[in-house]
Design a protein around this motif. Structure first.
Motif, short mmCIF file in Angstrom:
data_model
loop_
_atom_site.label_atom_id
_atom_site.label_comp_id
_atom_site.label_asym_id
_atom_site.label_seq_id
_atom_site.Cartn_x
_atom_site.Cartn_y
_atom_site.Cartn_z
N GLY A 158 0.78 -1.22 0.00
CA GLY A 158 0.00 0.00 0.00
C GLY A 158 0.82 1.28 0.00
N LEU A 159 0.10 2.38 -0.14
CA LEU A 159 0.72 3.69 -0.25
C LEU A 159 -0.15 4.70 0.49
CD1 LEU A 159 2.98 5.33 -1.86
CD2 LEU A 159 1.18 5.79 -3.53
N ASP A 160 0.47 5.51 1.32
CA ASP A 160 -0.22 6.63 1.94
C ASP A 160 0.16 7.89 1.17
OD1 ASP A 160 -1.37 5.07 3.92
OD2 ASP A 160 0.33 5.32 5.27
N LEU A 161 -0.83 8.69 0.81
CA LEU A 161 -0.59 9.82 -0.07
C LEU A 161 -1.23 11.07 0.52
CD1 LEU A 161 -0.75 9.66 -3.91
CD2 LEU A 161 -1.87 11.54 -2.73
N GLN A 162 -0.53 12.18 0.40
CA GLN A 162 -1.03 13.47 0.86
C GLN A 162 -1.12 14.41 -0.33
OE1 GLN A 162 1.47 16.44 3.06
NE2 GLN A 162 0.10 15.93 4.76
N LEU A 163 -2.27 15.04 -0.50
CA LEU A 163 -2.48 16.00 -1.58
C LEU A 163 -2.10 17.40 -1.11
CD1 LEU A 163 -3.72 16.79 -4.37
CD2 LEU A 163 -5.91 17.06 -3.16
N VAL A 164 -1.31 18.10 -1.94
CA VAL A 164 -0.95 19.50 -1.70
C VAL A 164 -1.25 20.27 -2.98
CG1 VAL A 164 0.90 21.13 -1.14
CG2 VAL A 164 0.87 18.86 -0.07
N PHE A 165 -1.84 21.44 -2.86
CA PHE A 165 -2.11 22.25 -4.06
C PHE A 165 -2.05 23.72 -3.72
CE2 PHE A 165 -6.21 21.67 -2.02
CZ PHE A 165 -6.82 22.91 -2.12
N VAL A 182 5.30 24.66 -1.43
CA VAL A 182 5.20 23.19 -1.52
C VAL A 182 6.46 22.56 -0.94
CG1 VAL A 182 5.11 21.23 -3.10
CG2 VAL A 182 3.64 23.23 -3.50
N LEU A 183 7.62 23.10 -1.29
CA LEU A 183 8.88 22.55 -0.79
C LEU A 183 9.01 22.73 0.72
CD1 LEU A 183 11.32 23.74 -3.61
CD2 LEU A 183 10.22 21.51 -3.37
N ILE A 184 8.59 23.89 1.21
CA ILE A 184 8.63 24.13 2.65
C ILE A 184 7.74 23.12 3.37
CG2 ILE A 184 7.92 25.73 4.47
CD1 ILE A 184 8.79 28.02 2.57
N HIS A 185 6.55 22.91 2.84
CA HIS A 185 5.63 21.95 3.45
C HIS A 185 6.21 20.54 3.45
CE1 HIS A 185 1.93 19.81 4.44
NE2 HIS A 185 2.26 18.98 3.46
N ALA A 186 6.77 20.13 2.31
CA ALA A 186 7.31 18.77 2.20
C ALA A 186 8.46 18.57 3.17
CB ALA A 186 7.76 18.51 0.77
N GLU A 187 9.31 19.59 3.32
CA GLU A 187 10.44 19.48 4.24
C GLU A 187 9.96 19.38 5.68
OE1 GLU A 187 13.54 20.60 6.98
OE2 GLU A 187 11.90 21.98 6.46
N ALA A 188 8.93 20.15 6.03
CA ALA A 188 8.38 20.09 7.38
C ALA A 188 7.70 18.75 7.64
CB ALA A 188 7.38 21.23 7.58
N GLU A 189 6.99 18.25 6.65
CA GLU A 189 6.32 16.95 6.80
C GLU A 189 7.35 15.84 6.99
OE1 GLU A 189 3.10 15.17 7.66
OE2 GLU A 189 2.70 17.03 6.56
N GLY A 232 17.45 22.33 -1.39
CA GLY A 232 18.58 21.80 -0.64
C GLY A 232 18.17 21.31 0.74
N LYS A 233 17.28 22.03 1.40
CA LYS A 233 16.78 21.60 2.70
C LYS A 233 15.98 20.30 2.58
CE LYS A 233 16.52 26.20 4.82
NZ LYS A 233 15.63 27.19 5.47
N LEU A 234 15.20 20.20 1.50
CA LEU A 234 14.44 18.97 1.28
C LEU A 234 15.38 17.79 1.04
CD1 LEU A 234 11.52 17.92 1.00
CD2 LEU A 234 11.71 18.32 -1.45
N ALA A 235 16.46 18.05 0.32
CA ALA A 235 17.45 17.00 0.05
C ALA A 235 18.06 16.49 1.35
CB ALA A 235 18.54 17.53 -0.87
N LEU A 236 18.29 17.38 2.31
CA LEU A 236 18.86 16.96 3.58
C LEU A 236 17.92 16.03 4.34
CD1 LEU A 236 20.49 20.31 4.79
CD2 LEU A 236 21.65 18.28 3.88
N ARG A 237 16.64 16.11 4.04
CA ARG A 237 15.66 15.21 4.64
C ARG A 237 15.57 13.88 3.88
NH1 ARG A 237 14.20 16.75 9.79
NH2 ARG A 237 13.57 18.95 9.85
N GLY A 238 16.29 13.77 2.77
CA GLY A 238 16.28 12.53 2.01
C GLY A 238 15.03 12.31 1.18
N VAL A 239 14.39 13.42 0.75
CA VAL A 239 13.16 13.31 -0.04
C VAL A 239 13.44 13.65 -1.50
CG1 VAL A 239 10.77 14.09 -0.31
CG2 VAL A 239 11.81 13.99 1.98
N PRO A 240 13.43 12.68 -2.41
CA PRO A 240 13.60 12.99 -3.83
C PRO A 240 12.34 13.63 -4.40
CG PRO A 240 13.14 10.67 -3.59
CD PRO A 240 13.26 11.23 -2.18
N ALA A 241 12.50 14.63 -5.26
CA ALA A 241 11.36 15.29 -5.90
C ALA A 241 11.29 14.87 -7.36
CB ALA A 241 11.50 16.80 -5.78
N PHE A 242 10.12 14.41 -7.77
CA PHE A 242 9.88 14.01 -9.16
C PHE A 242 8.92 15.04 -9.76
CE2 PHE A 242 11.02 10.25 -6.81
CZ PHE A 242 11.92 9.62 -7.65
#
Length: 237
Positions: free
Chosen positions: A72-79, A117-124, A152-162
């Protein structure tokens, strides 16, 4: 917004998709027995994206359908849309709930807010592991330096962005490529007139993140020659 008569050159689009798939193949997958995957699905909901939003509503179910057997997959919608409006939902685990949430959103005129969006993803990611950020958009109207710092901050969290790019706005392409490079994700333009292309790319990211290459090969066997051809190009294959 890209006009309906402006499409990606065939050669360029194919090369970009091949490169994108190789990047997906190089992204480490979770090991069997680990927690469910978590993916942030972010979309530009400004006015130029109205038709694309409707397509995304129809396509989003593929990410759940194709990962169900993999744990399974848990998904969060951001817009984002309108004047400084950027919202996120809670984590959802089924296509009906995500479709309900997306169906309540209407696109509104406004400028891009990819930085939020990037700020939110990094915080999440600071609150719990996030396996990937997927973004679908067609424009970029922000400071590239600021966006790179946030990536760069998101990268430090180990989150790849597609990043999936509709159209061929050169400013958006440059920004999206930089975000993908900095986070070790991937950038891929797609042709809005071929929704099946986006569907397959979204499913590829979700399936690979949930189950690795073996799961993708199984997806190819079930979905036919089109998906098999995409898998064959992954990892330089």
């Amino acid at each position: 917004m890209t006009g309906p008569d402006q499409k990606l050159p065939a050669g360029q689009g194919r090369a970009e998709i091949d490169a994108f798939l190789r990047k997906v193949a190089a992204t480490p997958a979770r090991r069997e027995g680990e927690r469910r995957g978590r993916l942030i699905f972010a979309l530009d909901a400004t006015q130029s994206r109205e038709a694309a939003w409707d397509r995304a509503c129809r396509l989003q179910g593929e990410m759940f359908v194709e990962t169900a057997a993999l744990g399974g997959l848990d998904l969060q919608l951001v817009f984002y849309r309108g004047f400084s409006e950027c919202k996120s939902t809670g984590w959802v685990s089924d296509t009906a709930e995500l479709a309900r949430l997306m169906g309540k959103v209407r696109c509104r005129a406004g400028e891009t807010q990819l930085g939020r969006v990037l700020i939110h993803a990094e915080a999440e990611a600071g609150r719990g592991k996030v396996d990937a950020l997927v973004f679908v958009g067609d424009a970029f109207e922000e400071s590239l330096d600021r966006i790179c710092a946030l990536a760069g901050k998101l990268a430090l969290r180990g989150v790849p962005a597609f990043l999936f790019h509709e159209g061929h706005d050169p400013l958006a392409a440059r920004a999206f490529r930089e975000i993908a490079r900095l986070t070790r994700g991937a950038y891929c333009p797609f042709d809005a007139s071929s929704p099946g292309q986006l569907r397959d790319l979204l499913a590829a990211v979700a399936v690979y993140a949930a189950g690795g290459r073996a799961a993708l090969e199984d997806l190819g066997r079930r979905r036919g020659a089109g998906v098999t051809a995409l898998i064959g190009r992954m990892g330089g294959g």
